[in-house]
Design a protein around this motif. Structure first.
Motif, PDB file in Angstrom:
ATOM      1  N   UNK A 165      83.803  24.311  44.050  1.00 40.67           N
ATOM      2  CA  UNK A 165      84.896  23.343  43.873  1.00 40.67           C
ATOM      3  C   UNK A 165      84.452  21.905  44.112  1.00 40.67           C
ATOM      4  N   UNK A 166      83.155  21.680  44.287  1.00 39.08           N
ATOM      5  CA  UNK A 166      82.654  20.325  44.507  1.00 39.08           C
ATOM      6  C   UNK A 166      82.920  19.774  45.893  1.00 39.08           C
ATOM      7  N   UNK A 167      83.184  20.649  46.859  1.00 36.67           N
ATOM      8  CA  UNK A 167      83.518  20.174  48.197  1.00 36.67           C
ATOM      9  C   UNK A 167      82.388  20.310  49.198  1.00 36.67           C
ATOM     10  N   UNK A 168      81.376  21.147  48.913  1.00 39.35           N
ATOM     11  CA  UNK A 168      80.347  21.410  49.927  1.00 39.35           C
ATOM     12  C   UNK A 168      79.009  20.745  49.633  1.00 39.35           C
ATOM     13  N   UNK A 169      78.701  20.453  48.379  1.00 38.49           N
ATOM     14  CA  UNK A 169      77.454  19.790  48.026  1.00 38.49           C
ATOM     15  C   UNK A 169      76.238  20.689  47.922  1.00 38.49           C
ATOM     16  N   UNK A 170      76.396  21.991  48.131  1.00 40.96           N
ATOM     17  CA  UNK A 170      75.245  22.901  48.076  1.00 40.96           C
ATOM     18  C   UNK A 170      74.615  22.951  46.680  1.00 40.96           C
ATOM     19  N   UNK A 171      75.350  22.546  45.673  1.00 39.32           N
ATOM     20  CA  UNK A 171      74.883  22.604  44.287  1.00 39.32           C
ATOM     21  C   UNK A 171      74.354  21.266  43.773  1.00 39.32           C
ATOM     22  N   UNK A 172      74.166  20.286  44.657  1.00 43.89           N
ATOM     23  CA  UNK A 172      73.778  18.942  44.228  1.00 43.89           C
ATOM     24  C   UNK A 172      72.431  18.939  43.517  1.00 43.89           C
ATOM     25  N   UNK A 173      72.415  18.299  42.357  1.00 42.04           N
ATOM     26  CA  UNK A 173      71.193  18.054  41.588  1.00 42.04           C
ATOM     27  C   UNK A 173      71.236  16.596  41.143  1.00 42.04           C
ATOM     28  N   UNK A 174      70.159  16.127  40.545  1.00 42.68           N
ATOM     29  CA  UNK A 174      70.148  14.783  39.981  1.00 42.68           C
ATOM     30  C   UNK A 174      70.289  14.884  38.470  1.00 42.68           C
TER      31      UNK A 174
END
Length: 168
Positions: free
Chosen positions: A48-57
């Motif tokens: 849901x875009x709340x935790x940031x574990x999936x952050x990429x550039x």
């Protein structure tokens, strides 16, 4: 004959071009990376875009890949945690996370590192711990390794600035 409903896109992921055909326009960048390209470093935490574990550039900017539709990124340059190290040489942010114990269980670590790399590239890290904590607030750590994370970002920022100064 029915018209094809598949969508084609081309992405550069960690420096390698990928021509991809999607049958579903709802495929997220996170699912494309993990399921189609086998790059499992980016984690599906909350989805849901709340935790940031999936952050990429994406084109050098921090993005929650669980919220980004892959089809909207045609032509983009994507960098994942798998693309940071140069052979056996860790990226300065990766090395700093190890040196400062910026992780415990490790689940959030790829997203934390990618967010830190983006933050430093944006020139927003500075040398103020509070500023770093605020800029990294979109990346959650269940284990509470925030002190090590903040120290790692500050250390990496200083080392990368030093290296840029020497290169000039």
């Amino acid at each position: 004959m029915e018209p094809s409903s598949s969508l084609s896109l081309s992405l550069s992921v960690n420096g390698t071009r990928h021509d991809i055909t999607l049958d579903d326009p709802r495929v997220t960048l996170l699912d494309l990376l993990r399921e189609r390209l086998g790059l499992t470093g980016s984690k599906k935490g909350c989805d849901r875009g709340q935790c940031g574990a999936c952050t990429v550039l994406v084109n050098g900017r921090r993005v929650n890949s669980c919220l980004s539709l892959a089809v909207s990124l045609d032509g983009a340059e994507i960098t994942t945690i798998e693309g940071l190290a140069q052979g056996d040489a860790l990226h300065p942010v990766q090395a700093a996370f190890i040196a400062h114990d910026g992780f415990q269980c490790g689940f959030c670590t790829p997203g934390q590192i990618m967010s830190a790399v983006g933050l430093i590239r944006e020139g927003r890290a500075g040398d103020d711990p509070e500023r770093v904590r605020e800029a990294m607030s979109g990346n959650l750590c269940r284990c509470g390794a925030y002190i090590g994370i903040t120290q790692a970002v500050l250390d990496a920022q200083a080392k990368m600035s030093e290296q840029q100064g020497e290169a000039a």
